[in-house]
Write a protein that holds these residues in place. Structure first.
Motif, PDB file in Angstrom:
ATOM      1  N   ALA A  45      -9.530  16.229  13.917  1.00 29.58           N
ATOM      2  CA  ALA A  45     -10.113  15.088  13.211  1.00 29.58           C
ATOM      3  C   ALA A  45     -10.641  14.060  14.199  1.00 29.58           C
ATOM      4  O   ALA A  45     -11.698  13.457  13.985  1.00 29.58           O
ATOM      5  N   PHE A  61      -8.541  15.140   7.238  1.00 27.91           N
ATOM      6  CA  PHE A  61      -9.955  14.976   7.555  1.00 27.91           C
ATOM      7  C   PHE A  61     -10.576  13.855   6.730  1.00 27.91           C
ATOM      8  O   PHE A  61     -11.308  13.002   7.253  1.00 27.91           O
ATOM      9  N   ARG A  80     -12.473   5.354   9.450  1.00 33.77           N
ATOM     10  CA  ARG A  80     -13.353   5.065  10.582  1.00 33.77           C
ATOM     11  C   ARG A  80     -14.773   4.686  10.157  1.00 33.77           C
ATOM     12  O   ARG A  80     -15.451   3.940  10.848  1.00 33.77           O
ATOM     13  N   LEU A 102     -19.258  12.419  14.818  1.00 30.44           N
ATOM     14  CA  LEU A 102     -19.931  11.613  13.804  1.00 30.44           C
ATOM     15  C   LEU A 102     -20.364  10.256  14.366  1.00 30.44           C
ATOM     16  O   LEU A 102     -21.363   9.686  13.921  1.00 30.44           O
ATOM     17  N   SER A 103     -19.616   9.733  15.336  1.00 28.70           N
ATOM     18  CA  SER A 103     -19.972   8.437  15.926  1.00 28.70           C
ATOM     19  C   SER A 103     -21.304   8.500  16.663  1.00 28.70           C
ATOM     20  O   SER A 103     -22.008   7.489  16.778  1.00 28.70           O
ATOM     21  N   THR A 120      -9.136  10.367   7.758  1.00 30.57           N
ATOM     22  CA  THR A 120      -9.617   9.965   9.077  1.00 30.57           C
ATOM     23  C   THR A 120     -11.051   9.476   9.011  1.00 30.57           C
ATOM     24  O   THR A 120     -11.422   8.460   9.620  1.00 30.57           O
ATOM     25  N   ILE A 121     -11.900  10.176   8.259  1.00 28.43           N
ATOM     26  CA  ILE A 121     -13.298   9.762   8.095  1.00 28.43           C
ATOM     27  C   ILE A 121     -13.375   8.416   7.380  1.00 28.43           C
ATOM     28  O   ILE A 121     -14.102   7.503   7.788  1.00 28.43           O
ATOM     29  N   LEU A 139     -16.266  14.225  -0.255  1.00 26.75           N
ATOM     30  CA  LEU A 139     -17.156  13.167   0.231  1.00 26.75           C
ATOM     31  C   LEU A 139     -18.228  12.835  -0.797  1.00 26.75           C
ATOM     32  O   LEU A 139     -18.600  11.665  -0.978  1.00 26.75           O
ATOM     33  N   HIS A 142     -20.921  19.504  10.405  1.00 29.45           N
ATOM     34  CA  HIS A 142     -19.820  18.966  11.213  1.00 29.45           C
ATOM     35  C   HIS A 142     -18.463  19.303  10.588  1.00 29.45           C
ATOM     36  O   HIS A 142     -17.507  19.614  11.313  1.00 29.45           O
ATOM     37  N   ILE A 143     -18.385  19.243   9.269  1.00 26.56           N
ATOM     38  CA  ILE A 143     -17.135  19.584   8.590  1.00 26.56           C
ATOM     39  C   ILE A 143     -16.799  21.053   8.830  1.00 26.56           C
ATOM     40  O   ILE A 143     -15.647  21.417   9.101  1.00 26.56           O
ATOM     41  N   PRO A 196     -23.350  16.133   6.216  1.00 26.43           N
ATOM     42  CA  PRO A 196     -22.114  16.294   6.997  1.00 26.43           C
ATOM     43  C   PRO A 196     -21.542  17.711   6.991  1.00 26.43           C
ATOM     44  O   PRO A 196     -20.581  17.972   7.702  1.00 26.43           O
ATOM     45  N   ILE A 233     -14.511  12.786  14.470  1.00 19.62           N
ATOM     46  CA  ILE A 233     -14.912  11.379  14.471  1.00 19.62           C
ATOM     47  C   ILE A 233     -15.818  11.073  15.660  1.00 19.62           C
ATOM     48  O   ILE A 233     -16.819  10.347  15.548  1.00 19.62           O
TER      49      ILE A 233
END
Length: 314
Positions: free
Chosen positions: A87, A276, A283, A94-95, A279-280, A248, A107-108, A104, A91
């Protein structure tokens, strides 16, 4: 040259056949699963693994796999710790997007597959690692074909579709490449592992193979390990990543739902989804290029799965 015509699989539903008395005591009820063209086709050549097996083989492998995953979850490096590590990597990825709109799912998919790699192989891969990309591309290609009209038609008319050109033929070449990839990883573990000190699922299975060498009825041999590992990847990657993707989408459509207060359980998939998503959410702030009420939340039914509609980045 297409394969010779065959009798084809049974299209009957779940049944409870008459099972003769087994030589082991306290035999549990053994489930028999329905047969599809795909499971029949793979079952004709493999007979191993959880997905394409039935009866005592299925029960033995399922019991061992569940027990091994639980054992790995309470060891020196728990499954929850592996997911938290992944996770954090997600992050970081994704940043880098810095607020731009994007889909997404890619990435997932990377993150969820890496958790399976960590549990099965004992290591995670960089998202741009060539071997990792090959593995995911093969899995995703097979999933897309099985969920397509070609996959549905093959289940209905397998003998006819054997003679028709199309992407469904790619399933079997992809499957062979996946087996080769997994076999290469198993070979590395055979050379480097410490017996009776398993660090991952392959180590657990190899230990069980050593214990069962003298048992002529054992289901623990190399072909079974390859197929069971394939089953874990195919099942665990697509189902969990699709569920997180859907989560999501729901959070975008209903922004007042936080999802941060309820733990979904200790099962591998549940822990992945919970960690997951939370955490998303902790952030990032989720935004959509469409108004939330215009998002489509009902799923898109497919042959092998029910998936959310694709997220558009425009």
């Amino acid at each position: 040259m297409p394969p010779a015509p065959r009798s084809g699989p049974s299209q009957q539903g779940i049944k409870e056949p008459s099972v003769p008395a087994a030589p082991w005591p306290h035999t549990p009820t053994i489930a028999w699963k329905p047969t599809t063209a795909w499971s029949f086709e793979f079952g004709q050549t493999t007979h191993e693994g959880i997905v394409f097996s039935n009866g005592h083989l299925w029960h033995t492998l399922r019991t061992f796999t569940v027990g091994s995953l639980k054992k790995l979850g309470i060891g020196s490096r728990s499954i929850a710790e592996r997911i938290q590590e992944e996770a954090a990597a997600l992050i970081q990825e994704l940043s880098l997007i810095q607020g731009a709109s994007f889909n997404p799912l890619y990435h997932i998919h990377n993150a969820v597959a890496n958790v399976i790699c960590s549990v099965v192989f004992g290591q995670r891969y960089a998202y741009d690692d060539p071997d990792f990309r090959i593995l995911l591309n093969l899995l995703n290609d097979n999933f897309q074909i099985l969920s397509s009209q070609w996959g549905q038609m093959y289940n209905i008319f397998p003998s006819f579709l054997d003679w028709i050109p199309g992407p469904h033929h790619r399933i079997f070449s992809n499957f062979n490449k996946l087996q080769a990839f997994i076999s290469k990883e198993i070979k590395k573990h055979e050379e480097n592992r410490q017996p009776e000190e398993p660090q991952n699922f392959i180590d657990c299975f190899l230990d069980q193979m050593d214990k069962a060498k003298q048992d002529p009825r054992s289901h623990f041999y190399m072909e079974t390990l390859v197929m069971t590992t394939h089953n874990l990847f195919f099942g665990g990657t697509e189902t969990t990543s699709t569920t997180i993707h859907y989560g999501l989408l729901i959070l975008l459509k209903y922004p007042n739902v936080t999802g941060k207060r309820i733990c979904l359980g200790a099962d591998l998939a549940h822990v992945e989804i919970f960690l997951f998503l939370t955490t998303i959410l902790q952030r990032f702030t989720l935004c959509t290029v469409k108004r939330p009420e215009r998002l489509t939340s009902p799923p898109s039914p497919q042959a092998w799965a029910t998936c959310p509609h694709p997220m558009s980045s425009t």
